[in-house]
Motif scaffolding. Structure first.
Motif, PDB file in Angstrom:
ATOM      1  N   ALA A   1      -1.360  14.340  -0.973  1.00 18.92           N
ATOM      2  CA  ALA A   1      -2.088  15.290  -1.818  1.00 18.92           C
ATOM      3  C   ALA A   1      -1.175  16.434  -2.245  1.00 18.92           C
ATOM      4  O   ALA A   1      -1.187  16.859  -3.412  1.00 18.92           O
ATOM      5  N   THR A   2      -0.382  16.926  -1.311  1.00 21.21           N
ATOM      6  CA  THR A   2       0.514  18.042  -1.604  1.00 21.21           C
ATOM      7  C   THR A   2       1.613  17.636  -2.579  1.00 21.21           C
ATOM      8  O   THR A   2       1.952  18.376  -3.501  1.00 21.21           O
ATOM      9  N   VAL A   3       2.168  16.443  -2.372  1.00 28.39           N
ATOM     10  CA  VAL A   3       3.226  15.956  -3.269  1.00 28.39           C
ATOM     11  C   VAL A   3       2.673  15.726  -4.673  1.00 28.39           C
ATOM     12  O   VAL A   3       3.331  16.036  -5.673  1.00 28.39           O
ATOM     13  N   SER A   4       1.474  15.187  -4.758  1.00 31.89           N
ATOM     14  CA  SER A   4       0.847  14.986  -6.058  1.00 31.89           C
ATOM     15  C   SER A   4       0.677  16.308  -6.792  1.00 31.89           C
ATOM     16  O   SER A   4       0.995  16.427  -7.981  1.00 31.89           O
ATOM     17  N   ASN A   5       0.193  17.318  -6.066  1.00 35.03           N
ATOM     18  CA  ASN A   5       0.029  18.649  -6.664  1.00 35.03           C
ATOM     19  C   ASN A   5       1.372  19.225  -7.091  1.00 35.03           C
ATOM     20  O   ASN A   5       1.472  19.890  -8.133  1.00 35.03           O
ATOM     21  N   TYR A   6       2.397  18.959  -6.297  1.00 31.93           N
ATOM     22  CA  TYR A   6       3.730  19.474  -6.617  1.00 31.93           C
ATOM     23  C   TYR A   6       4.183  18.973  -7.986  1.00 31.93           C
ATOM     24  O   TYR A   6       4.646  19.742  -8.828  1.00 31.93           O
ATOM     25  N   TRP A   7       4.064  17.670  -8.209  1.00 26.03           N
ATOM     26  CA  TRP A   7       4.544  17.111  -9.475  1.00 26.03           C
ATOM     27  C   TRP A   7       3.676  17.550 -10.653  1.00 26.03           C
ATOM     28  O   TRP A   7       4.150  17.630 -11.787  1.00 26.03           O
ATOM     29  N   HIS A   8       2.387  17.829 -10.391  1.00 24.62           N
ATOM     30  CA  HIS A   8       1.540  18.355 -11.459  1.00 24.62           C
ATOM     31  C   HIS A   8       1.947  19.787 -11.818  1.00 24.62           C
ATOM     32  O   HIS A   8       1.930  20.180 -12.984  1.00 24.62           O
ATOM     33  N   GLU A   9       2.292  20.558 -10.812  1.00 24.60           N
ATOM     34  CA  GLU A   9       2.661  21.956 -11.027  1.00 24.60           C
ATOM     35  C   GLU A   9       4.113  22.120 -11.466  1.00 24.60           C
ATOM     36  O   GLU A   9       4.466  23.124 -12.083  1.00 24.60           O
ATOM     37  N   HIS A  10       4.946  21.142 -11.127  1.00 21.24           N
ATOM     38  CA  HIS A  10       6.368  21.189 -11.500  1.00 21.24           C
ATOM     39  C   HIS A  10       6.739  19.860 -12.167  1.00 21.24           C
ATOM     40  O   HIS A  10       7.463  19.044 -11.598  1.00 21.24           O
ATOM     41  N   PRO A  11       6.218  19.621 -13.362  1.00 21.58           N
ATOM     42  CA  PRO A  11       6.437  18.324 -14.012  1.00 21.58           C
ATOM     43  C   PRO A  11       7.902  18.083 -14.355  1.00 21.58           C
ATOM     44  O   PRO A  11       8.727  19.007 -14.359  1.00 21.58           O
ATOM     45  N   VAL A  12       8.182  16.841 -14.642  1.00 26.71           N
ATOM     46  CA  VAL A  12       9.533  16.451 -15.015  1.00 26.71           C
ATOM     47  C   VAL A  12       9.954  17.197 -16.273  1.00 26.71           C
ATOM     48  O   VAL A  12       9.201  17.294 -17.244  1.00 26.71           O
ATOM     49  N   THR A  13      11.163  17.729 -16.254  1.00 26.55           N
ATOM     50  CA  THR A  13      11.665  18.504 -17.389  1.00 26.55           C
ATOM     51  C   THR A  13      12.282  17.591 -18.447  1.00 26.55           C
ATOM     52  O   THR A  13      12.565  16.416 -18.198  1.00 26.55           O
TER      53      THR A  13
ATOM     54  N   HIS B   1       0.828  -1.205   0.000  1.00 25.70           N
ATOM     55  CA  HIS B   1       0.000   0.000   0.000  1.00 25.70           C
ATOM     56  C   HIS B   1       0.863   1.257   0.000  1.00 25.70           C
ATOM     57  O   HIS B   1       0.575   2.223  -0.710  1.00 25.70           O
ATOM     58  N   GLY B   2       1.934   1.236   0.789  1.00 27.63           N
ATOM     59  CA  GLY B   2       2.841   2.378   0.804  1.00 27.63           C
ATOM     60  C   GLY B   2       3.503   2.584  -0.544  1.00 27.63           C
ATOM     61  O   GLY B   2       3.649   3.729  -1.017  1.00 27.63           O
ATOM     62  N   MET B   3       3.916   1.498  -1.176  1.00 28.85           N
ATOM     63  CA  MET B   3       4.561   1.594  -2.472  1.00 28.85           C
ATOM     64  C   MET B   3       3.610   2.146  -3.525  1.00 28.85           C
ATOM     65  O   MET B   3       3.949   3.074  -4.275  1.00 28.85           O
ATOM     66  N   LEU B   4       2.414   1.586  -3.603  1.00 29.59           N
ATOM     67  CA  LEU B   4       1.451   2.040  -4.593  1.00 29.59           C
ATOM     68  C   LEU B   4       1.017   3.484  -4.331  1.00 29.59           C
ATOM     69  O   LEU B   4       0.723   4.235  -5.269  1.00 29.59           O
ATOM     70  N   SER B   5       1.001   3.875  -3.070  1.00 23.96           N
ATOM     71  CA  SER B   5       0.649   5.254  -2.724  1.00 23.96           C
ATOM     72  C   SER B   5       1.695   6.221  -3.256  1.00 23.96           C
ATOM     73  O   SER B   5       1.364   7.270  -3.828  1.00 23.96           O
ATOM     74  N   ALA B   6       2.968   5.884  -3.073  1.00 21.97           N
ATOM     75  CA  ALA B   6       4.044   6.744  -3.575  1.00 21.97           C
ATOM     76  C   ALA B   6       4.031   6.807  -5.097  1.00 21.97           C
ATOM     77  O   ALA B   6       4.258   7.871  -5.687  1.00 21.97           O
ATOM     78  N   LEU B   7       3.762   5.673  -5.737  1.00 19.85           N
ATOM     79  CA  LEU B   7       3.710   5.665  -7.196  1.00 19.85           C
ATOM     80  C   LEU B   7       2.557   6.520  -7.715  1.00 19.85           C
ATOM     81  O   LEU B   7       2.664   7.168  -8.758  1.00 19.85           O
ATOM     82  N   ALA B   8       1.451   6.531  -6.980  1.00 20.51           N
ATOM     83  CA  ALA B   8       0.274   7.292  -7.408  1.00 20.51           C
ATOM     84  C   ALA B   8       0.528   8.795  -7.406  1.00 20.51           C
ATOM     85  O   ALA B   8      -0.103   9.526  -8.181  1.00 20.51           O
ATOM     86  N   VAL B   9       1.430   9.264  -6.561  1.00 26.21           N
ATOM     87  CA  VAL B   9       1.678  10.709  -6.458  1.00 26.21           C
ATOM     88  C   VAL B   9       3.049  11.089  -6.994  1.00 26.21           C
ATOM     89  O   VAL B   9       3.478  12.230  -6.861  1.00 26.21           O
ATOM     90  N   GLY B  10       3.735  10.149  -7.634  1.00 27.54           N
ATOM     91  CA  GLY B  10       5.100  10.383  -8.069  1.00 27.54           C
ATOM     92  C   GLY B  10       5.218  11.143  -9.371  1.00 27.54           C
ATOM     93  O   GLY B  10       4.212  11.507 -10.004  1.00 27.54           O
ATOM     94  N   PRO B  11       6.457  11.375  -9.825  1.00 28.26           N
ATOM     95  CA  PRO B  11       6.714  12.225 -10.990  1.00 28.26           C
ATOM     96  C   PRO B  11       6.353  11.607 -12.322  1.00 28.26           C
ATOM     97  O   PRO B  11       5.955  12.314 -13.244  1.00 28.26           O
ATOM     98  N   LEU B  12       6.497  10.289 -12.441  1.00 28.20           N
ATOM     99  CA  LEU B  12       6.213   9.608 -13.695  1.00 28.20           C
ATOM    100  C   LEU B  12       5.521   8.286 -13.416  1.00 28.20           C
ATOM    101  O   LEU B  12       5.738   7.674 -12.372  1.00 28.20           O
ATOM    102  N   GLN B  13       4.731   7.837 -14.377  1.00 32.82           N
ATOM    103  CA  GLN B  13       4.056   6.556 -14.241  1.00 32.82           C
ATOM    104  C   GLN B  13       5.079   5.430 -14.137  1.00 32.82           C
ATOM    105  O   GLN B  13       6.097   5.423 -14.832  1.00 32.82           O
ATOM    106  N   VAL B  14       4.808   4.491 -13.261  1.00 33.14           N
ATOM    107  CA  VAL B  14       5.614   3.277 -13.141  1.00 33.14           C
ATOM    108  C   VAL B  14       4.687   2.104 -13.403  1.00 33.14           C
ATOM    109  O   VAL B  14       3.725   1.879 -12.672  1.00 33.14           O
ATOM    110  N   LEU B  15       4.960   1.368 -14.473  1.00 38.75           N
ATOM    111  CA  LEU B  15       4.086   0.270 -14.871  1.00 38.75           C
ATOM    112  C   LEU B  15       4.296  -0.950 -13.975  1.00 38.75           C
ATOM    113  O   LEU B  15       5.355  -1.106 -13.353  1.00 38.75           O
ATOM    114  N   PRO B  16       3.298  -1.832 -13.916  1.00 35.70           N
ATOM    115  CA  PRO B  16       3.410  -3.019 -13.066  1.00 35.70           C
ATOM    116  C   PRO B  16       4.610  -3.906 -13.366  1.00 35.70           C
ATOM    117  O   PRO B  16       5.099  -4.593 -12.474  1.00 35.70           O
TER     118      PRO B  16
END
Length: 227
Positions: free
Chosen positions: A183-195, A39-54
């Motif tokens: 929620a805040t980290v998710s917003n961060y990556w949306h507002e500051h996407p990977v360059t 659950h912790g892993m999937l939670s971090a992936l859900a709010v992370g900078p890029l999609q990580v496939l299964p």
């Protein structure tokens, strides 16, 4: 153990959570993730900078091929459903981490150790991106403060300076802040996407964690597992 909201079609029932928990426990070796860690892993992936496939994260969960096709399909379906439920909870501000329990002199207590371990492993899957941003942007480091405090307290992360153990009140306060952190980290990556520069560096670095030969899982697309 916390459960997801029963009104959401994608949420796991208590019985399904218990089923997945029992499957993971029955096959776990030292260091393997249990339900709280997944659950912790999937939670971090859900709010992370890029999609990580299964095909990248499943080897962190499943360490040997399925011997029974029906059982394998069932476990994969439960993992997909767990992943969907996390996204649904985050979207409606109703996220709660699934925590483990430890036995103490005063009785069982909730522990974030497994959840933090899973969160840490998810970051490792995109380590270059996370480490660069954490080094360059103190704002992101501050956002992750409560989670990092829990991880250091549980021995998941090593503190660069001497770290005093959290009090019970501080520990509970950090736990209570986890949903807001995500929620805040998710917003961060949306507002500051990977360059483009970061993407180039990631590609040069191989793009993902080393592959494992232990399992060859199907990919996940739009709520369905595809072979």
């Amino acid at each position: 153990m916390n459960t997801t909201h029963p009104d959401w079609p994608s949420s796991l029932s208590d019985a399904e959570l218990d089923e997945l928990d029992k499957y993971l426990r029955a096959r776990a070796n030292d260091g393997d993730l249990l339900l709280d860690g997944v659950h912790g892993m999937l939670s971090a992936l859900a709010v992370g900078p890029l999609q990580v496939l299964p095909d990248e994260w499943l080897p962190e969960v499943l360490h040997e091929p399925f011997t029974d096709e029906d059982e394998g399909n069932r476990v994969l379906a439960l993992l997909a459903k767990l992943n969907d439920s996390i996204v649904a909870e985050l979207e409606v501000d109703a996220y709660e981490p699934i925590l483990g329990e430890i036995d103490t002199e005063t009785g069982p207590m909730l522990s974030a150790a497994g959840w933090c371990e899973g969160f840490s492993r998810a970051i490792d899957l995109r380590a270059m991106l996370w480490e660069k941003r954490l080094a360059d942007d103190t704002q992101l480091m501050e956002m992750l403060g409560p989670v990092m405090a829990l991880a250091v307290d549980e021995g998941i992360l090593n503190a660069e300076t001497e770290f005093e153990k959290l009090t019970d009140e501080e520990y509970d306060e950090c736990l209570a802040q986890v949903p807001a952190v995500l929620a805040t980290v998710s917003n961060y990556w949306h507002e500051h996407p990977v360059t483009e520069e970061e993407l180039k560096a990631l590609a040069e670095d191989g793009g993902k964690a080393p592959e494992t030969e232990a399992v060859h899982p199907p990919r996940f697309r739009s709520g369905h597992w595809l072979h």
